[in-house]
Design an enzyme around this catalytic site. Structure first.
Site, PDB file in Angstrom:
ATOM      1  N   GLY A   1       2.660  -0.974   6.369  1.00 28.14           N
ATOM      2  CA  GLY A   1       3.502   0.209   6.497  1.00 28.14           C
ATOM      3  C   GLY A   1       2.963   1.133   7.571  1.00 28.14           C
ATOM      4  O   GLY A   1       2.584   0.678   8.647  1.00 28.14           O
TER       5      GLY A   1
ATOM      6  N   LYS B   1      -1.007   7.207   3.846  1.00 29.60           N
ATOM      7  CA  LYS B   1      -0.716   5.787   4.048  1.00 29.60           C
ATOM      8  C   LYS B   1       0.491   5.414   3.197  1.00 29.60           C
ATOM      9  O   LYS B   1       0.427   5.451   1.969  1.00 29.60           O
ATOM     10  CB  LYS B   1      -1.941   4.955   3.651  1.00 29.60           C
ATOM     11  CG  LYS B   1      -1.833   3.458   3.876  1.00 29.60           C
ATOM     12  CD  LYS B   1      -3.178   2.832   3.487  1.00 29.60           C
ATOM     13  CE  LYS B   1      -3.233   1.349   3.735  1.00 29.60           C
ATOM     14  NZ  LYS B   1      -4.578   0.806   3.390  1.00 29.60           N
TER      15      LYS B   1
ATOM     16  N   ASP C   1     -13.237  -6.954   2.747  1.00 29.03           N
ATOM     17  CA  ASP C   1     -12.651  -6.907   4.091  1.00 29.03           C
ATOM     18  C   ASP C   1     -13.482  -5.993   5.005  1.00 29.03           C
ATOM     19  O   ASP C   1     -12.955  -5.128   5.688  1.00 29.03           O
ATOM     20  CB  ASP C   1     -11.200  -6.426   4.026  1.00 29.03           C
ATOM     21  CG  ASP C   1     -10.397  -6.840   5.275  1.00 29.03           C
ATOM     22  OD1 ASP C   1     -10.831  -7.771   5.990  1.00 29.03           O
ATOM     23  OD2 ASP C   1      -9.346  -6.236   5.534  1.00 29.03           O
TER      24      ASP C   1
ATOM     25  N   GLN D   1       0.089   1.690  12.346  1.00 25.57           N
ATOM     26  CA  GLN D   1       1.081   0.967  11.578  1.00 25.57           C
ATOM     27  C   GLN D   1       0.743  -0.511  11.580  1.00 25.57           C
ATOM     28  O   GLN D   1      -0.024  -0.987  12.415  1.00 25.57           O
ATOM     29  CB  GLN D   1       2.483   1.178  12.151  1.00 25.57           C
ATOM     30  CG  GLN D   1       2.685   0.582  13.540  1.00 25.57           C
ATOM     31  CD  GLN D   1       4.055   0.898  14.094  1.00 25.57           C
ATOM     32  OE1 GLN D   1       4.253   1.901  14.761  1.00 25.57           O
ATOM     33  NE2 GLN D   1       5.004   0.026  13.814  1.00 25.57           N
TER      34      GLN D   1
ATOM     35  N   GLY E   1       1.452  -4.398   8.933  1.00 31.60           N
ATOM     36  CA  GLY E   1       2.217  -5.081   7.893  1.00 31.60           C
ATOM     37  C   GLY E   1       2.301  -4.289   6.604  1.00 31.60           C
ATOM     38  O   GLY E   1       3.235  -4.453   5.826  1.00 31.60           O
TER      39      GLY E   1
END
Length: 417
Positions: free
Chosen positions: A58, A74, A170, A54, A56
């Protein structure tokens, strides 16, 4: 309830319908859209027992579909503009790609304000967990090499075999998922961007994870595939050294700053002892280490233009290319004397000052959470990938405006997402 018709399902606020993700069919799944009830049944009511992670964004739950296939569900936090953008980006981008070393999207659910993404389940956690998790057994050298090569192949596919090319934006150890054979799969495409060959860069808000950001991207928002290459180089340094990208042992320096002179020396004299993770106890293949060190040094060059393409990295790691092909006559740490983008060049000393200021600011906020100790456990499927998260290592969006206010003469370009 979500539509069962795939391409007819619009997410709110979008003028473009979401495409049905094709990889699900290729993986043997019979459908690409799911109702809320179907996913609730698959996850046993999104029970805590099935919680994988979990943050930011969700929650991620393990689920089992009626046909017995395991999935990871997700669920994005409702009402988040960023979550909505990431949902759209992930569906549009990951549904177009299918590769052994990329996590596949099985489907999605749109139910009222709820947005859920359904992935293939990758059972063995993340590279970050195995490399940096407290109490974990030391990852041996052949495993590190296999992970480096697999993730390089996945990234090369995004950059060079997809049209338009896809910039992940990322790349980090937390976004490399592993199966039980320690084969790597690149995950979390919520920040990814398409980039046509016509445009050499995309100007965008600077988003990503502190410690992995390429200097030209962090300072100006100019995004290219070479931004991913830099992040991949940081990840290679983690595999080589066992260190995190930022940490108290470096004081004001990042892993890259600390490693650059050591990389240069190691490439000169062939002695890697000052770089290599002490936990390996010198148990590694010397030729493979030479290849990975050369690749890491080339990937983290100041000059984006002089970083190699990911396909070059794949060939070098496999031993199918001369390491000198990566160098172009440049010694590690010296490429900052070359102009990379002409008028777009950043000032290296100014960038270093800005990043130090940001790091001090980030370490002092809840956004950075566990700061340099990274004490929070991590798990699969993009843990903590949001700037609103207060756990773990990720600072997802670097606010240039805040840096500008804290830095005299900072010349970051204004940009749009």
């Amino acid at each position: 309830m979500s539509s069962s018709g795939g391409s007819g399902s619009n997410y709110s606020g979008s003028e473009n319908p979401l495409p049905p993700p094709s990889p699900g069919i290729a993986l043997g799944f019979s459908k690409s859209t799911f109702t809320y009830e179907e996913l609730a049944r698959a996850t046993d009511g999104f029970s805590d027992a099935n919680l994988l992670g979990q943050g930011g964004f969700g929650y991620v739950h393990r689920g089992v579909l009626p046909n017995g296939k395991e999935v990871a569900v997700k669920q994005l936090k409702a009402g988040s503009g960023q979550g909505e953008r990431e949902f759209q980006a992930e569906v549009e981008i990951i549904s177009r790609v299918h590769h052994k070393h990329l996590v596949s999207l099985v489907g999605y659910c749109i139910s009222g304000a709820t947005r859920m993404l359904v992935y293939e389940f990758v059972p063995n956690n993340t590279l970050e967990f195995h490399l940096h998790g407290k109490g974990r057994p030391t990852m041996d050298w052949p495993t590190r090499m296999r992970i480096a090569l697999g993730s390089a192949k996945g990234l090369a596919y995004l950059h060079e075999d997809c049209h338009p090319k896809i910039i992940h934006r990322d790349i980090k150890t937390a976004n490399i998922l592993l199966d039980f054979k320690f084969e790597a799969k690149v995950a979390d495409f919520g920040l990814a961007k398409f980039s046509s060959d016509v445009n050499t860069h995309v100007s965008t808000r600077v988003m990503g994870t502190f410690g992995y950001l390429a200097p030209e991207y962090a300072s100006s928002g100019k995004l290219t595939d070479k931004s991913d290459v830099f992040s991949f180089g940081v990840m290679l340094l983690e595999l080589i050294t066992g260190h995190r990208p930022v940490g108290s042992s470096y004081m004001d320096d990042s892993l890259v700053d600390w490693a650059r002179p050591l990389l240069s020396r190691a490439l000169d004299d062939g002695n890697y002892d000052s770089l290599v993770d002490p936990k390996l106890q010198k148990q590694y293949n010397h030729n493979e280490m030479a290849r990975m060190v050369a690749c890491a040094a080339a990937c983290v060059r100041h000059s984006a233009r002089r970083r190699p393409r990911m396909s070059q990295i794949v060939r070098a790691l496999e031993g199918d290319a001369q390491l000198s092909d990566l160098n172009e006559g440049i010694r590690p740490g010296q490429s900052n004397v070359y102009s990379s983008y002409g008028s777009s060049d950043y000032d290296t000393s100014q960038y270093n000052e800005d990043m130090k200021k940001f790091r001090r600011m980030a370490l002092g906020t809840q956004e950075y959470g566990a700061s340099s100790e990274y004490s929070e456990p991590t798990s699969e499927y993009g843990l903590y990938p949001s700037g609103s998260s207060n756990e773990g290592q990720t600072t997802r969006e670097m606010e240039l405006g805040r840096m500008k206010r804290n830095s005299q003469g900072y010349s970051g370009a204004s940009s749009t997402s």
